[in-house]
Write a protein that holds these residues in place. Sequence first.
Motif, PDB file in Angstrom:
ATOM      1  N   PHE A  17       1.597   5.527 -11.440  1.00  0.00           N
ATOM      2  CA  PHE A  17       0.487   4.696  -9.450  1.00  0.00           C
ATOM      3  C   PHE A  17      -0.909   4.999  -9.726  1.00  0.00           C
ATOM      4  O   PHE A  17      -1.240   4.620  -8.804  1.00  0.00           O
ATOM      5  N   TRP A  82       8.092  -5.824  -9.962  1.00  0.00           N
ATOM      6  CA  TRP A  82       7.095  -4.861 -10.104  1.00  0.00           C
ATOM      7  C   TRP A  82       7.263  -4.936 -11.292  1.00  0.00           C
ATOM      8  O   TRP A  82       7.777  -5.308 -12.250  1.00  0.00           O
ATOM      9  N   LEU A 150       1.948   7.773  -2.128  1.00  0.00           N
ATOM     10  CA  LEU A 150       1.720   6.090  -2.470  1.00  0.00           C
ATOM     11  C   LEU A 150       3.388   5.255  -2.220  1.00  0.00           C
ATOM     12  O   LEU A 150       3.778   6.201  -2.800  1.00  0.00           O
ATOM     13  N   ALA A 151       2.607   4.347  -2.425  1.00  0.00           N
ATOM     14  CA  ALA A 151       1.739   3.662  -1.726  1.00  0.00           C
ATOM     15  C   ALA A 151       2.362   3.376  -0.583  1.00  0.00           C
ATOM     16  O   ALA A 151       3.091   3.091  -0.093  1.00  0.00           O
TER      17      ALA A 151
END
Length: 202
Positions: A17, A82, A150-151
């Motif tokens: 991330f 993703w 995150l996120a």
Amino acid sequence: MRSKQEALIAIDLQNDFCKGGALAVPGAEDILDRVNSIMRTFQTVVLTQDWHPKNHSCFASQYSEKTPYTVIDMPYGPQVLWPDHCVQGSRGADFHSSVNVRDSHLILRKGFRKSIDSYSAFFENDRKTPTGLLGFLKDKGIHKITIVGLALDFCVSFSAIDAARLNFDVNVLKSLCRGINLDGSLESALSDMKKSGVKIDG
Ligand code: VGL
Ligand code: ZN
């Protein structure tokens, strides 16, 4: 030092991330020093770790005609696909080297079942299957939760909304979060959190 009834939950401070990672969140590295500082002020610190098998059903790579960031219908509801990220045991799944992991008390892995994603630290994406975090916090008598990480528009907001639903007093420190912002997801996450009674500071 904060009271024993407060916990900090730092969400997914992992290489994938951060800059150069598979699902880099803009500015992620900028929060890490301040997250380390605030961690030291809590008597209970939980780190979550996104932890997917390499063929996880939330990866676009598992479908012949899907590209990352499209949304598909799963038995449990809509799911964003993703890029492959946070694969169990990979460098991308490790905590960023700046994170003081030694100052944490529980590392909670999530998203490890192939057929279901888990944004929230409390429940998998069916919103029903518990991760066990609630029991941990209850056993410690925690009432108030501060969330960073995150996120902001995915794992942070899902965790915060679940925590509010479970009747914790929930504070999200916005300046210690960074977001992905997919099709307005940041704005909707902020308004959904407010509607759920999550306090948003800084
Ligand atoms: C996350 C997308 C996929 C997050 C995790 O940590 O917000 N987002 N997996
Ligand atoms: Zn993930």
